[in-house]
Design an enzyme around this catalytic site. Sequence first.
Site, PDB file in Angstrom:
ATOM      1  N   THR A   1      24.624 -90.779  37.463  1.00  0.00           N
ATOM      2  CA  THR A   1      24.842 -92.054  37.469  1.00  0.00           C
ATOM      3  C   THR A   1      22.908 -92.765  37.304  1.00  0.00           C
ATOM      4  O   THR A   1      22.192 -91.822  38.277  1.00  0.00           O
ATOM      5  CB  THR A   1      25.247 -92.438  38.817  1.00  0.00           C
ATOM      6  OG1 THR A   1      25.190 -94.087  38.658  1.00  0.00           O
ATOM      7  CG2 THR A   1      24.548 -92.165  40.120  1.00  0.00           C
TER       8      THR A   1
ATOM      9  N   SER B   1      23.176 -97.304  47.245  1.00  0.00           N
ATOM     10  CA  SER B   1      24.640 -97.659  48.292  1.00  0.00           C
ATOM     11  C   SER B   1      24.687 -96.193  48.727  1.00  0.00           C
ATOM     12  O   SER B   1      24.136 -95.187  47.936  1.00  0.00           O
ATOM     13  CB  SER B   1      25.468 -97.972  47.458  1.00  0.00           C
ATOM     14  OG  SER B   1      26.494 -96.718  46.168  1.00  0.00           O
TER      15      SER B   1
ATOM     16  N   TYR C   1      27.419 -94.393  47.807  1.00  0.00           N
ATOM     17  CA  TYR C   1      27.709 -93.951  46.788  1.00  0.00           C
ATOM     18  C   TYR C   1      26.946 -93.068  46.007  1.00  0.00           C
ATOM     19  O   TYR C   1      26.476 -91.735  45.710  1.00  0.00           O
ATOM     20  CB  TYR C   1      28.638 -94.456  45.940  1.00  0.00           C
ATOM     21  CG  TYR C   1      28.470 -93.624  44.579  1.00  0.00           C
ATOM     22  CD1 TYR C   1      29.389 -92.814  44.370  1.00  0.00           C
ATOM     23  CD2 TYR C   1      27.871 -94.410  43.631  1.00  0.00           C
ATOM     24  CE1 TYR C   1      29.355 -92.600  42.642  1.00  0.00           C
ATOM     25  CE2 TYR C   1      27.815 -94.849  41.929  1.00  0.00           C
ATOM     26  CZ  TYR C   1      28.461 -93.460  41.816  1.00  0.00           C
ATOM     27  OH  TYR C   1      28.724 -92.698  40.735  1.00  0.00           O
ATOM     28  N   HIS C   2      25.443 -93.515  45.532  1.00  0.00           N
ATOM     29  CA  HIS C   2      24.617 -93.331  44.564  1.00  0.00           C
ATOM     30  C   HIS C   2      23.721 -92.220  45.273  1.00  0.00           C
ATOM     31  O   HIS C   2      23.477 -91.637  44.616  1.00  0.00           O
ATOM     32  CB  HIS C   2      23.572 -94.471  44.275  1.00  0.00           C
ATOM     33  CG  HIS C   2      24.590 -95.840  43.372  1.00  0.00           C
ATOM     34  ND1 HIS C   2      24.649 -96.422  43.438  1.00  0.00           N
ATOM     35  CD2 HIS C   2      24.414 -95.829  41.937  1.00  0.00           C
ATOM     36  CE1 HIS C   2      25.563 -97.180  42.327  1.00  0.00           C
ATOM     37  NE2 HIS C   2      25.257 -96.732  41.695  1.00  0.00           N
TER      38      HIS C   2
ATOM     39  N   LYS D   1      24.548 -88.783  44.888  1.00  0.00           N
ATOM     40  CA  LYS D   1      24.057 -88.303  43.442  1.00  0.00           C
ATOM     41  C   LYS D   1      22.878 -87.657  43.366  1.00  0.00           C
ATOM     42  O   LYS D   1      23.184 -86.658  42.920  1.00  0.00           O
ATOM     43  CB  LYS D   1      24.451 -89.339  42.437  1.00  0.00           C
ATOM     44  CG  LYS D   1      25.528 -89.734  42.214  1.00  0.00           C
ATOM     45  CD  LYS D   1      26.719 -88.665  40.963  1.00  0.00           C
ATOM     46  CE  LYS D   1      28.067 -89.307  40.994  1.00  0.00           C
ATOM     47  NZ  LYS D   1      28.985 -88.529  39.931  1.00  0.00           N
TER      48      LYS D   1
HETATM   49  P1  NAD Z   1      37.333 -92.386  38.768  1.00  0.00           P
HETATM   50  O1  NAD Z   1      37.340 -92.448  40.562  1.00  0.00           O
HETATM   51  O2  NAD Z   1      38.272 -92.769  38.179  1.00  0.00           O
HETATM   52  O3  NAD Z   1      37.505 -90.559  39.041  1.00  0.00           O
HETATM   53  C1  NAD Z   1      37.235 -89.446  39.252  1.00  0.00           C
HETATM   54  C2  NAD Z   1      38.868 -88.337  39.671  1.00  0.00           C
HETATM   55  O4  NAD Z   1      37.717 -87.094  40.742  1.00  0.00           O
HETATM   56  C3  NAD Z   1      39.984 -89.470  39.958  1.00  0.00           C
HETATM   57  O5  NAD Z   1      41.261 -88.679  39.886  1.00  0.00           O
HETATM   58  C4  NAD Z   1      40.219 -88.364  41.576  1.00  0.00           C
HETATM   59  O6  NAD Z   1      41.232 -87.997  42.268  1.00  0.00           O
HETATM   60  C5  NAD Z   1      39.066 -86.908  41.729  1.00  0.00           C
HETATM   61  N1  NAD Z   1      38.783 -86.505  42.691  1.00  0.00           N
HETATM   62  C6  NAD Z   1      37.710 -87.115  43.319  1.00  0.00           C
HETATM   63  N2  NAD Z   1      37.069 -86.383  44.941  1.00  0.00           N
HETATM   64  C7  NAD Z   1      38.063 -84.968  44.606  1.00  0.00           C
HETATM   65  C8  NAD Z   1      38.051 -84.368  45.171  1.00  0.00           C
HETATM   66  N3  NAD Z   1      37.823 -83.641  46.779  1.00  0.00           N
HETATM   67  N4  NAD Z   1      38.608 -83.064  44.588  1.00  0.00           N
HETATM   68  C9  NAD Z   1      39.457 -82.607  42.898  1.00  0.00           C
HETATM   69  N5  NAD Z   1      39.347 -84.280  42.553  1.00  0.00           N
HETATM   70  C10 NAD Z   1      38.719 -84.949  43.897  1.00  0.00           C
HETATM   71  O7  NAD Z   1      36.116 -92.089  38.404  1.00  0.00           O
HETATM   72  P2  NAD Z   1      35.853 -92.438  37.386  1.00  0.00           P
HETATM   73  O8  NAD Z   1      35.480 -93.483  37.053  1.00  0.00           O
HETATM   74  O9  NAD Z   1      35.884 -91.285  36.332  1.00  0.00           O
HETATM   75  O10 NAD Z   1      34.278 -91.247  37.021  1.00  0.00           O
HETATM   76  C11 NAD Z   1      33.766 -89.937  37.214  1.00  0.00           C
HETATM   77  C12 NAD Z   1      32.664 -89.662  36.981  1.00  0.00           C
HETATM   78  O11 NAD Z   1      31.717 -90.065  36.584  1.00  0.00           O
HETATM   79  C13 NAD Z   1      32.202 -90.159  38.854  1.00  0.00           C
HETATM   80  O12 NAD Z   1      31.595 -88.450  38.980  1.00  0.00           O
HETATM   81  C14 NAD Z   1      31.287 -90.542  39.085  1.00  0.00           C
HETATM   82  O13 NAD Z   1      30.652 -90.963  39.637  1.00  0.00           O
HETATM   83  C15 NAD Z   1      30.814 -90.538  37.461  1.00  0.00           C
HETATM   84  N6  NAD Z   1      30.223 -92.348  36.700  1.00  0.00           N
HETATM   85  C16 NAD Z   1      31.200 -93.199  36.331  1.00  0.00           C
HETATM   86  C17 NAD Z   1      31.387 -94.219  35.695  1.00  0.00           C
HETATM   87  C18 NAD Z   1      31.790 -95.240  35.680  1.00  0.00           C
HETATM   88  O14 NAD Z   1      31.696 -96.945  35.156  1.00  0.00           O
HETATM   89  N7  NAD Z   1      33.762 -94.954  35.623  1.00  0.00           N
HETATM   90  C19 NAD Z   1      29.637 -94.496  35.522  1.00  0.00           C
HETATM   91  C20 NAD Z   1      28.018 -93.785  35.793  1.00  0.00           C
HETATM   92  C21 NAD Z   1      29.274 -91.730  36.444  1.00  0.00           C
HETATM   93  N1  USQ Z   2      28.812-107.091  39.871  1.00  0.00           N
HETATM   94  C1  USQ Z   2      28.845-108.848  39.593  1.00  0.00           C
HETATM   95  N2  USQ Z   2      30.214-109.360  39.775  1.00  0.00           N
HETATM   96  C2  USQ Z   2      31.511-107.941  40.225  1.00  0.00           C
HETATM   97  C3  USQ Z   2      30.946-106.636  40.147  1.00  0.00           C
HETATM   98  C4  USQ Z   2      29.953-106.201  40.240  1.00  0.00           C
HETATM   99  O1  USQ Z   2      27.779-109.493  39.813  1.00  0.00           O
HETATM  100  O2  USQ Z   2      32.231-108.915  40.234  1.00  0.00           O
HETATM  101  C5  USQ Z   2      27.729-106.465  39.965  1.00  0.00           C
HETATM  102  C6  USQ Z   2      27.294-105.837  40.830  1.00  0.00           C
HETATM  103  O3  USQ Z   2      26.300-107.009  42.431  1.00  0.00           O
HETATM  104  C7  USQ Z   2      26.030-104.995  40.597  1.00  0.00           C
HETATM  105  C8  USQ Z   2      26.556-104.787  38.553  1.00  0.00           C
HETATM  106  O4  USQ Z   2      27.636-106.014  38.674  1.00  0.00           O
HETATM  107  O5  USQ Z   2      24.458-105.791  40.215  1.00  0.00           O
HETATM  108  C9  USQ Z   2      26.178-103.133  39.082  1.00  0.00           C
HETATM  109  O6  USQ Z   2      28.069-103.263  39.103  1.00  0.00           O
HETATM  110  P1  USQ Z   2      28.993-102.265  39.002  1.00  0.00           P
HETATM  111  O7  USQ Z   2      30.362-102.363  40.281  1.00  0.00           O
HETATM  112  O8  USQ Z   2      29.887-102.848  37.628  1.00  0.00           O
HETATM  113  O9  USQ Z   2      28.786-100.788  38.674  1.00  0.00           O
HETATM  114  P2  USQ Z   2      28.392 -99.793  40.402  1.00  0.00           P
HETATM  115  O10 USQ Z   2      28.716-100.574  42.029  1.00  0.00           O
HETATM  116  O11 USQ Z   2      26.306 -99.488  40.145  1.00  0.00           O
HETATM  117  O12 USQ Z   2      28.619 -98.598  39.571  1.00  0.00           O
HETATM  118  C10 USQ Z   2      29.366 -98.143  38.608  1.00  0.00           C
HETATM  119  C11 USQ Z   2      30.755 -96.878  38.625  1.00  0.00           C
HETATM  120  C12 USQ Z   2      29.558 -96.245  39.417  1.00  0.00           C
HETATM  121  C13 USQ Z   2      28.414 -95.970  38.385  1.00  0.00           C
HETATM  122  C14 USQ Z   2      27.552 -96.679  38.175  1.00  0.00           C
HETATM  123  C15 USQ Z   2      26.891 -95.992  37.206  1.00  0.00           C
HETATM  124  O13 USQ Z   2      31.670 -97.670  39.647  1.00  0.00           O
HETATM  125  O14 USQ Z   2      30.402 -94.467  39.798  1.00  0.00           O
HETATM  126  O15 USQ Z   2      27.750 -94.632  39.051  1.00  0.00           O
HETATM  127  O16 USQ Z   2      28.525 -97.613  37.683  1.00  0.00           O
HETATM  128  S1  USQ Z   2      25.046 -96.942  37.369  1.00  0.00           S
HETATM  129  O17 USQ Z   2      24.709 -98.581  37.587  1.00  0.00           O
HETATM  130  O18 USQ Z   2      24.223 -97.077  36.356  1.00  0.00           O
HETATM  131  O19 USQ Z   2      24.064 -96.892  38.057  1.00  0.00           O
END
Ligand code: NAD
Ligand code: USQ
Length: 398
Positions: free
Chosen positions: A145, A187, A189-190, A193
């Site tokens: 991320t 967070s 979560y972050h 990573k």
């Molecule tokens: P998502 O939650 O929709 O998909 C994740 C999938 O992984 C789900 O289907 C879940 O069931 C599966 N999973 C989770 N833990 C598991 C485990 N222990 N064993 C087997 N399966 C498991 O998330 P996404 O939005 O598709 O994100 C996928 C990846 O991309 C994540 O690692 C996330 O951090 C990264 N990412 C997502 C975004 C975004 O904006 N969605 C941005 C940057 C990075």
């Molecule tokens: N935000 C708002 N209003 C909302 C939702 C979010 O102002 O209704 C703000 C948040 O406070 C934050 C920004 O928008 O400042 C981004 O929030 P987000 O929920 O869109 O994104 P984030 O929490 O950072 O997480 C998402 C994905 C995560 C991925 C990350 C990429 O859920 O899996 O890793 O984006 S990044 O942000 O580049 O780290």
Amino acid sequence: MKVLVLGGDGFCGWPTSLHLSDIGHDVTIVDNLSRRAIDLELEVDSLTPIRPIGERIRVWKELTGKNIEFVNLDLAQEYDRLETLLINERPDAIVHFGEQRAAPYSMRDTRSKRYTVDNNVRGAHNVLAAIVASGLDIALVHLGTMGVYGYGWSGSAPIPEGYLTVKVPTPDGDIEREILHPANPGSVYHLTKTLDQLLFAFYASNDQIRITDLHQGIVWGTQTPQTALDERLINRFDYDGDYGTVLNRFLMQAAIGHPLTVHGTGGQTRAFIHIRDTVRCIQIALENPPARGDKPMVFNQVTETHRVIELAQLISKLTGAEVALLPNPRREAAENELNVSRDRFLALGLNPTKLSEGLLEEARDVAERYRDRADTTKIIARSVWRQGMETSPDLVEG
Ligand code: NAD
Ligand code: USQ
């Protein structure tokens, strides 16, 4: 190429699995369906009507003749099955999406913090250990991320792709060293990573595993050409306060006439990428792995950066939606600049979908179309980073 897509039932994993299958790869999805279980726990559902994984795969086969296998396996809890799977399947590559990915979910309570760390870090380590135990040369592409870098570091200098060259003063003069860019997670979560990055550095060095870590920005959009083939293949669209990401949330809020929920001033600048570009980036990463013995290769998987308030204003202009400035439930800088290097994917042929091109299509074909499925009680983000930061629901409801 034989590819295992870990987390292949999720928002990024499902369209990637279809794209890779479409271009001729032999795809097996590995997923424990925990994301669907979290929907049940949060009593919320994707705005789009996603079908069970078995039906998704059957429909893909009916439409294209292509086979995708599915294995229900928990990466964090079922190590032995994972190792056996690698030995039996002998994949050329693994794409690892299978982690708990919502920052707000990871900050809800002690249980969800512990779950996120246990699930993500154990899962990533199990994958690495299983690759070593298999004795196979399996290339690993992991979804990291942009948030590993944090949002207060670079000023006007662009954030590099993974590594920084630093000068270390010594009595004999300065020496140059290349180091991982300092981690600054916002967070739990972050944080997971950033921990993954150390696991990768160790296994790339000690066991010569070929690893690519993709520091992806916030993904927006829903459909890819493959998921749009049939409604039963549709991708998920999260809009709730935990899993919904900012741009898709604003699009959905505009579609139902809800004020756009800007946290704080909206001065937060973030990086974005369309889901269609995510799947292309994964393909490019698979086609360009590092060599054995190389350090993990890092790509910044982003195509644009925007301030949250700019996005709200843009959508407000398109749709007439009202913009609400809410107390920020997160602990994050109220305003930041973000300047990101993203040369690698562009050099390898990525032709990005621009916000200006995809926004209307997304608003019309997804947010408007499925607006009746929205549960308005799930919109406000209620997970707070610290006690006392609660967002008052009165500001936007009623
Ligand atoms: P998502 O939650 O929709 O998909 C994740 C999938 O992984 C789900 O289907 C879940 O069931 C599966 N999973 C989770 N833990 C598991 C485990 N222990 N064993 C087997 N399966 C498991 O998330 P996404 O939005 O598709 O994100 C996928 C990846 O991309 C994540 O690692 C996330 O951090 C990264 N990412 C997502 C975004 C975004 O904006 N969605 C941005 C940057 C990075
Ligand atoms: N935000 C708002 N209003 C909302 C939702 C979010 O102002 O209704 C703000 C948040 O406070 C934050 C920004 O928008 O400042 C981004 O929030 P987000 O929920 O869109 O994104 P984030 O929490 O950072 O997480 C998402 C994905 C995560 C991925 C990350 C990429 O859920 O899996 O890793 O984006 S990044 O942000 O580049 O780290």
